[in-house]
Design a protein around this motif. Sequence first.
Motif, short mmCIF file in Angstrom:
data_model
loop_
_atom_site.label_atom_id
_atom_site.label_comp_id
_atom_site.label_asym_id
_atom_site.label_seq_id
_atom_site.Cartn_x
_atom_site.Cartn_y
_atom_site.Cartn_z
N TRP A 44 0.83 -1.21 0.00
CA TRP A 44 0.00 0.00 0.00
C TRP A 44 0.87 1.26 0.00
N LEU A 45 1.97 1.24 0.69
CA LEU A 45 2.87 2.40 0.72
C LEU A 45 3.42 2.68 -0.68
N GLY A 46 3.86 1.62 -1.36
CA GLY A 46 4.37 1.80 -2.72
C GLY A 46 3.29 2.26 -3.69
N MET A 47 2.08 1.66 -3.54
CA MET A 47 0.98 1.99 -4.44
C MET A 47 0.58 3.47 -4.32
N THR A 48 0.41 3.94 -3.09
CA THR A 48 0.01 5.34 -2.88
C THR A 48 1.14 6.30 -3.25
N GLY A 49 2.37 5.85 -3.04
CA GLY A 49 3.50 6.69 -3.45
C GLY A 49 3.54 6.90 -4.95
N LEU A 50 3.26 5.83 -5.70
CA LEU A 50 3.21 5.94 -7.16
C LEU A 50 2.07 6.85 -7.62
N ALA A 51 0.96 6.83 -6.88
CA ALA A 51 -0.17 7.68 -7.24
C ALA A 51 0.17 9.16 -7.13
N VAL A 52 1.20 9.47 -6.34
CA VAL A 52 1.67 10.85 -6.23
C VAL A 52 2.85 11.10 -7.18
N GLY A 53 3.80 10.17 -7.23
CA GLY A 53 5.04 10.38 -7.97
C GLY A 53 4.88 10.51 -9.47
N TRP A 54 4.07 9.63 -10.08
CA TRP A 54 3.97 9.66 -11.53
C TRP A 54 3.31 10.94 -12.05
N PRO A 55 2.14 11.37 -11.52
CA PRO A 55 1.59 12.65 -12.00
C PRO A 55 2.50 13.84 -11.70
N ALA A 56 3.23 13.77 -10.58
CA ALA A 56 4.17 14.85 -10.27
C ALA A 56 5.26 14.93 -11.34
N PHE A 57 5.77 13.76 -11.74
CA PHE A 57 6.81 13.73 -12.77
C PHE A 57 6.28 14.26 -14.10
N VAL A 58 5.08 13.87 -14.48
CA VAL A 58 4.52 14.33 -15.75
C VAL A 58 4.27 15.83 -15.73
N LEU A 59 3.81 16.36 -14.58
CA LEU A 59 3.61 17.80 -14.47
C LEU A 59 4.93 18.55 -14.65
N GLU A 60 5.97 18.03 -14.03
CA GLU A 60 7.27 18.69 -14.16
C GLU A 60 7.78 18.61 -15.60
N TYR A 61 7.49 17.51 -16.26
CA TYR A 61 7.96 17.32 -17.63
C TYR A 61 7.20 18.18 -18.62
N THR A 62 5.88 18.18 -18.53
CA THR A 62 5.08 18.87 -19.55
C THR A 62 4.81 20.32 -19.23
N ARG A 63 4.84 20.70 -17.95
CA ARG A 63 4.49 22.07 -17.58
C ARG A 63 5.59 22.78 -16.82
N SER A 64 6.73 22.15 -16.61
CA SER A 64 7.85 22.75 -15.87
C SER A 64 7.40 23.24 -14.49
N VAL A 65 6.50 22.49 -13.86
CA VAL A 65 5.99 22.85 -12.54
C VAL A 65 6.82 22.15 -11.47
N ASP A 66 7.18 22.88 -10.42
CA ASP A 66 7.85 22.25 -9.28
C ASP A 66 6.77 21.56 -8.46
N ALA A 67 6.63 20.26 -8.66
CA ALA A 67 5.53 19.52 -8.03
C ALA A 67 5.70 19.37 -6.53
N PHE A 68 6.85 19.70 -5.97
CA PHE A 68 7.06 19.55 -4.55
C PHE A 68 6.76 20.83 -3.77
N ARG A 69 6.20 21.82 -4.44
CA ARG A 69 5.68 22.98 -3.72
C ARG A 69 4.33 22.61 -3.11
N ALA A 70 4.04 23.21 -1.97
CA ALA A 70 2.87 22.81 -1.19
C ALA A 70 1.57 22.92 -1.99
N ARG A 71 1.46 23.98 -2.79
CA ARG A 71 0.19 24.19 -3.50
C ARG A 71 -0.02 23.17 -4.63
#
Length: 552
Positions: free
Chosen positions: A76-103
Amino acid sequence: MVDAAPLLPGLMLLSAATSASIASYLVLRLRRSTPVPGARSFLLVAVSAAVWCLGVALVLWEPTLGGMAALSTISWLGMTGLAVGWPAFVLEYTRSVDAFRARVLGPLAAVPAATFLGLFVANDLLVHEVHRETVGSLSTLDGTPGPLLVVFVLYTYVVNVGTLALLAQHYREAGDKVRPQTGALLVAGALPFTVSIASLLGVTPFQPVDLTPFVFSVTNVVVLVALFRYELFRLVPVARTTLVEELTDGVLVVAPEGRIVDANPAASALLGTDDLVGRRVDDLRYDIGLDSPTDTTFSVEEADGTRHVEVTVSNIRTPGEGVTGSLVVLHDVTEQREREALLEETNERLDEFASVVSHDLRNPLTISQGYVDLLRERHADPDLEEIADANARMQEIIDDTLRLARLETQALDEEWVSLHAAAVDAWELVETGDATLAVDADASVYADPGRLQTLLENCFRNSVEHGSPDGGTDLTVSVGVLDDGFYVADDGVGVPDAVRDDLFEMGVSTDEDGTGFGLAIVQRTAQDHGWTVELVADDGARFEVRGVDVRS
């Protein structure tokens, strides 16, 4: 039939080891102080995939129901982590967004975090009626999904559809250099999403074991191939198109602590350093004036001469976050400096020429005029009148030449000038005879006062000298305002057709004794202001100056 289930834990462990190796590489990269956008989010993807695969393998090997339930927490830890990590990576790739900002991270992690927390505080909302399910010769956990799990699954599917849409859009918009990367990531993102749906539909082998974590390890390998094959993290921010790459100006993106996180090839060429990313600006060979409130310039000594680079620094601001870095633009101004130096040298030569004309020609002319005047007082010789006229013409040529030289060397100093006052002042400096000035110009124009007066003087002199055969008698010169300029007109004889086309050329005059400089000075003055001047067909001569800023 051969029982392949015993191979499943080993495959999961192999997948976990693969993702862990990728994560280790990223950790080493980050420890080298090279803050690459996208690296942290991809690290989260790799770690989460490794943890999920490890959890599945351990559950398959655990013989007791209680042990399996405890070990499933790792999955469950890995599954939920992936649910956050993959969209964060795509956002950084396609929109140059720093996904680790709180907002950004907050909304991404809300549902996955609630799901993982539900394991400990409301397990029945997540999965109930948990039981052992046989997988060949092995066993795993199965159960009935609760409402929280349904929300989590729907959330992950919606988010994954969104990431695939972002990647597809970026693939269409990306240049040739970026499209292979995007295509690789699009395939990598589609693989686990497809397998997850197939697993939900029960059409994958080893049911009810979810093979998604295994496929995510394949995804990590695909991304890693993109990393080396297509230099994924060397094009930072990863989402940019070829525009910045092809700019002739150098571009640097500098983090608040002064470390360069992005640089295009032009910046490397101008700074003479290939590997700029990760360096501190203080360690560069040249001072780029990052903290300077104004633009700065530095010089680069090269084998073929000196290169001059102008530096412009602007803040990068993120809504709600304030200043998050600096954008540095390096502009090669070498050719501009060379032109300025050439212009300065030309102006100096013109100044020297004007000095020669003013001193070395005027002085002997003044002596000649003095002796002619003295001789005219003593002798009534008509030849002396011819000499006096020749001296006067020489004086006129010298004055016009000096005016032209000053036009070349004097910079404009513009301000709002009363057109009425300028016309009256200019009229007083011209020998107008019996001619009359009529000014209907209750407006101001934005011009250099001295240059405007010079323009009007030459227009008036042209009207008086050429507009009336008898030297100005019964001649009226008028000045008026246009919507985008002003005009100078007279009611004289007009301009002969033979010289109309060449009227503003140097040396063109309707008078054989004229220098032909006057209207050339008018046109040069207008051009220096960004105006146009035109002879308009009318009774007499009418010169319209347009492109002028006018206010009432």
